[in-house]
Design an enzyme around this catalytic site. Structure first.
Site, PDB file in Angstrom:
ATOM      1  N   GLY A  85      27.497 -26.986  -3.508  1.00 34.89           N
ATOM      2  CA  GLY A  85      26.253 -26.573  -4.162  1.00 34.89           C
ATOM      3  C   GLY A  85      25.007 -27.064  -3.466  1.00 34.89           C
ATOM      4  O   GLY A  85      24.123 -26.271  -3.143  1.00 34.89           O
ATOM      5  N   GLY A  87      24.680 -27.916  -0.487  1.00 33.45           N
ATOM      6  CA  GLY A  87      24.685 -27.543   0.927  1.00 33.45           C
ATOM      7  C   GLY A  87      25.615 -28.362   1.789  1.00 33.45           C
ATOM      8  O   GLY A  87      26.073 -27.897   2.823  1.00 33.45           O
ATOM      9  N   GLU A 150      27.012 -24.811 -11.848  1.00 31.10           N
ATOM     10  CA  GLU A 150      28.420 -24.832 -12.263  1.00 31.10           C
ATOM     11  C   GLU A 150      28.711 -23.743 -13.294  1.00 31.10           C
ATOM     12  O   GLU A 150      29.759 -23.092 -13.241  1.00 31.10           O
ATOM     13  CB  GLU A 150      28.768 -26.212 -12.817  1.00 31.10           C
ATOM     14  CG  GLU A 150      28.624 -27.302 -11.770  1.00 31.10           C
ATOM     15  CD  GLU A 150      28.105 -28.625 -12.296  1.00 31.10           C
ATOM     16  OE1 GLU A 150      27.776 -29.492 -11.463  1.00 31.10           O
ATOM     17  OE2 GLU A 150      27.981 -28.793 -13.533  1.00 31.10           O
TER      18      GLU A 150
END
Length: 183
Positions: A85, A87, A150
């Site tokens: 998420g 990176g 999420e």
């Protein structure tokens, strides 16, 4: 509480309005064409990846979760699916390097497409949602930390499963048959 629910759902809608459908189609094609699949993610992203693996298994695909003792060797024709998420996570990056070195393709889900992990992936899908990398400042989600990302993963993965089910011609009954009876 209803205000929180409705705000969170509106934020998810904004995320999906900005998702690049061509990236999703490329990911579906990569998954459908893989011989073996392994998935990995850390923390709550990892929990979403495990749920995705379960649904891929329900479709009859050869899938495993990295960290389980039954994860096969990945090589040519196989696919490692990861979530990064923010990176980059060191473990995600290391696993991608191993998979690539041995000939497997990689697919990275991320909210930060310029991060190291999505940049080194063969395929990536940007889920433009807040993660812990950008959960402070002026405009933040009503949900804490990386929950918006999420939550978007969950919805995206279920949608991808429906597209894969159609592409692979798997009936709902066949999926149900693949569900465990040991619960």
């Amino acid at each position: 509480m209803k205000t929180i629910y409705h705000t969170a759902l509106a934020e998810l809608g904004t995320v999906f309005d900005a998702v690049d459908e061509s990236q999703i189609e490329n990911a579906i094609t990569a998954i459908a064409g893989a011989k073996k699949i392994a998935v990995y993610g850390v923390g709550r992203e990892g929990l979403q990846m495990k749920g995705f693996a379960m649904r891929l298994f329900h479709l009859g695909l050869d899938v495993a979760v990295v960290g389980d003792m039954t994860v096969p060797h990945l090589g040519t024709g196989d696919l490692l699916i990861v979530s990064a998420g923010p990176g980059e996570f060191s473990t995600v990056k290391a696993l991608m390097q191993v998979a690539s070195r041995d000939g497997a393709k990689t697919l990275c889900f991320t909210a930060q497409p310029d991060g190291a992990c999505p940049q080194m992936a063969d395929h990536s899908v940007c889920i433009p949602a807040q993660t812990m990398a950008n959960d402070t400042g002026g405009s933040v989600s009503v949900l804490p930390m990386g929950s918006l990302y999420e939550g978007a993963q969950y919805v995206l993965f279920e949608g991808m499963i429906l597209r894969l089910r159609e592409r692979l011609e798997v009936s709902p009954e066949a999926m149900r048959h693949n569900h465990t009876n040991l619960e």
